[in-house]
Design a protein around this motif. Structure first.
Motif, PDB file in Angstrom:
ATOM      1  N   LEU A 159       0.902  -1.381  -0.150  1.00 27.19           N
ATOM      2  CA  LEU A 159       0.143   0.107  -0.063  1.00 27.19           C
ATOM      3  C   LEU A 159       0.881   1.212   0.192  1.00 27.19           C
ATOM      4  O   LEU A 159       1.893   1.167   0.409  1.00 27.19           O
ATOM      5  CB  LEU A 159      -0.985   0.255   1.403  1.00 27.19           C
ATOM      6  CG  LEU A 159      -2.066  -1.082   1.480  1.00 27.19           C
ATOM      7  CD1 LEU A 159      -2.770  -1.026   2.868  1.00 27.19           C
ATOM      8  CD2 LEU A 159      -3.161  -0.644   0.172  1.00 27.19           C
ATOM      9  N   THR A 160       0.166   2.390  -0.636  1.00 26.80           N
ATOM     10  CA  THR A 160       0.995   3.640  -0.635  1.00 26.80           C
ATOM     11  C   THR A 160       0.552   4.409   0.586  1.00 26.80           C
ATOM     12  O   THR A 160      -0.998   4.534   0.583  1.00 26.80           O
ATOM     13  CB  THR A 160       0.904   4.371  -1.854  1.00 26.80           C
ATOM     14  OG1 THR A 160       1.404   3.623  -2.791  1.00 26.80           O
ATOM     15  CG2 THR A 160       1.591   5.645  -1.722  1.00 26.80           C
ATOM     16  N   PHE A 169      -7.616   2.400   1.624  1.00 28.35           N
ATOM     17  CA  PHE A 169      -7.293   1.051   0.909  1.00 28.35           C
ATOM     18  C   PHE A 169      -8.825   0.531   0.366  1.00 28.35           C
ATOM     19  O   PHE A 169      -9.693   0.758   1.148  1.00 28.35           O
ATOM     20  CB  PHE A 169      -6.441   0.318   1.787  1.00 28.35           C
ATOM     21  CG  PHE A 169      -7.276  -0.307   3.080  1.00 28.35           C
ATOM     22  CD1 PHE A 169      -8.088  -1.425   2.853  1.00 28.35           C
ATOM     23  CD2 PHE A 169      -7.313   0.518   4.047  1.00 28.35           C
ATOM     24  CE1 PHE A 169      -8.553  -1.857   4.135  1.00 28.35           C
ATOM     25  CE2 PHE A 169      -7.965  -0.049   5.127  1.00 28.35           C
ATOM     26  CZ  PHE A 169      -8.461  -1.243   5.095  1.00 28.35           C
ATOM     27  N   THR A 184     -10.096   6.418  -2.971  1.00 22.76           N
ATOM     28  CA  THR A 184      -8.895   5.688  -2.942  1.00 22.76           C
ATOM     29  C   THR A 184      -8.360   5.391  -4.415  1.00 22.76           C
ATOM     30  O   THR A 184      -8.915   4.603  -5.067  1.00 22.76           O
ATOM     31  CB  THR A 184      -9.097   4.168  -2.347  1.00 22.76           C
ATOM     32  OG1 THR A 184      -9.904   4.422  -1.169  1.00 22.76           O
ATOM     33  CG2 THR A 184      -8.193   3.263  -2.195  1.00 22.76           C
ATOM     34  N   ASN A 238      -4.089   1.286  -4.380  1.00 20.06           N
ATOM     35  CA  ASN A 238      -4.282   0.652  -3.147  1.00 20.06           C
ATOM     36  C   ASN A 238      -5.449  -0.138  -2.673  1.00 20.06           C
ATOM     37  O   ASN A 238      -5.863  -0.221  -1.879  1.00 20.06           O
ATOM     38  CB  ASN A 238      -4.447   2.147  -2.016  1.00 20.06           C
ATOM     39  CG  ASN A 238      -3.040   2.594  -1.512  1.00 20.06           C
ATOM     40  OD1 ASN A 238      -2.281   2.504  -2.105  1.00 20.06           O
ATOM     41  ND2 ASN A 238      -3.270   3.337  -0.535  1.00 20.06           N
TER      42      ASN A 238
END
Length: 205
Positions: A111-112, A133, A185, A189
């Motif tokens: 994930l970022t 997310f 989002t 993600n």
């Protein structure tokens, strides 16, 4: 939105001091009780009046320690500022802050983490980080637009480690009331795994 969540502890204390004759705040953990206390407060809640009137508490997945993971953190250097898409025409400025890599049920995930550029201008919130997310429960058991997790730079134990607790997630205000403008989002993600932890989809009345 995330700023309001970090004042919930004080709200919970105030509620407990004035709880005689009032309904008990429900929740399996302190985090859940604080979130329910906030949403029950008509002066701050994002709920529509009809939903607030019938509000008994948010729904959560059962607490599951397997969704508390230690992730490897990699800082993204010299990331460009970009306009993050929202549910309205609003375009808040963000930067990619770092990547987190971890395993959920034996599956590799990434994930970022993002950093709001507006928060950087406020001394109180300059250490706040934003982790949106989606996962394979999104649109069914959880909100289709994704869930959020707040992280602070101080949560990063070392330069390359951070604890992610998916039990402590929350929905954007748009999940409760379409008058709000919420970050969408990013596609990158999405987790190809079911995150059966944290907040569930809100069932409107």
């Amino acid at each position: 939105m995330k700023k309001t969540l970090f004042i919930l502890a004080s709200l919970l204390i105030m509620t407990s001091c004035n709880s005689q004759g009032k309904r008990k705040i429900v929740g399996e953990t302190e985090y859940q009780k604080e979130l329910n206390s906030f949403y029950k407060d008509a002066s701050k809640s994002p709920l529509k009046k009809r939903d607030l009137k019938n509000f008994k508490g948010l729904e959560f997945f059962k607490i599951d320690s397997s969704f508390v993971v230690k992730a490897n953190f990699t800082k993204i250097e010299n990331a460009p500022t970009f306009e993050m898409a929202t549910t309205t025409d609003r375009k808040p400025l963000y930067k990619e802050f770092g990547l987190v890599n971890f395993k959920i049920n034996g599956k590799e995930c990434q994930l970022t983490i993002y950093q709001s550029q507006d928060d950087l201008r406020d001394e109180k919130y300059k250490d706040y980080l934003f982790l949106p997310f989606t996962d394979d429960t999104s649109g069914e058991e959880s909100y289709g637009g994704g869930r959020y997790m707040d992280i602070m730079t101080t949560d990063i134990i070392t330069e390359n480690t951070v604890i992610l607790n998916f039990n402590n997630t929350y929905n954007p205000y748009c999940a409760y009331n379409d008058k709000y403008s919420c970050p969408l989002t990013p596609r990158k993600n999405h987790l190809n795994v079911e995150i059966k932890a944290g907040i569930k989809v809100f069932k409107k009345h």
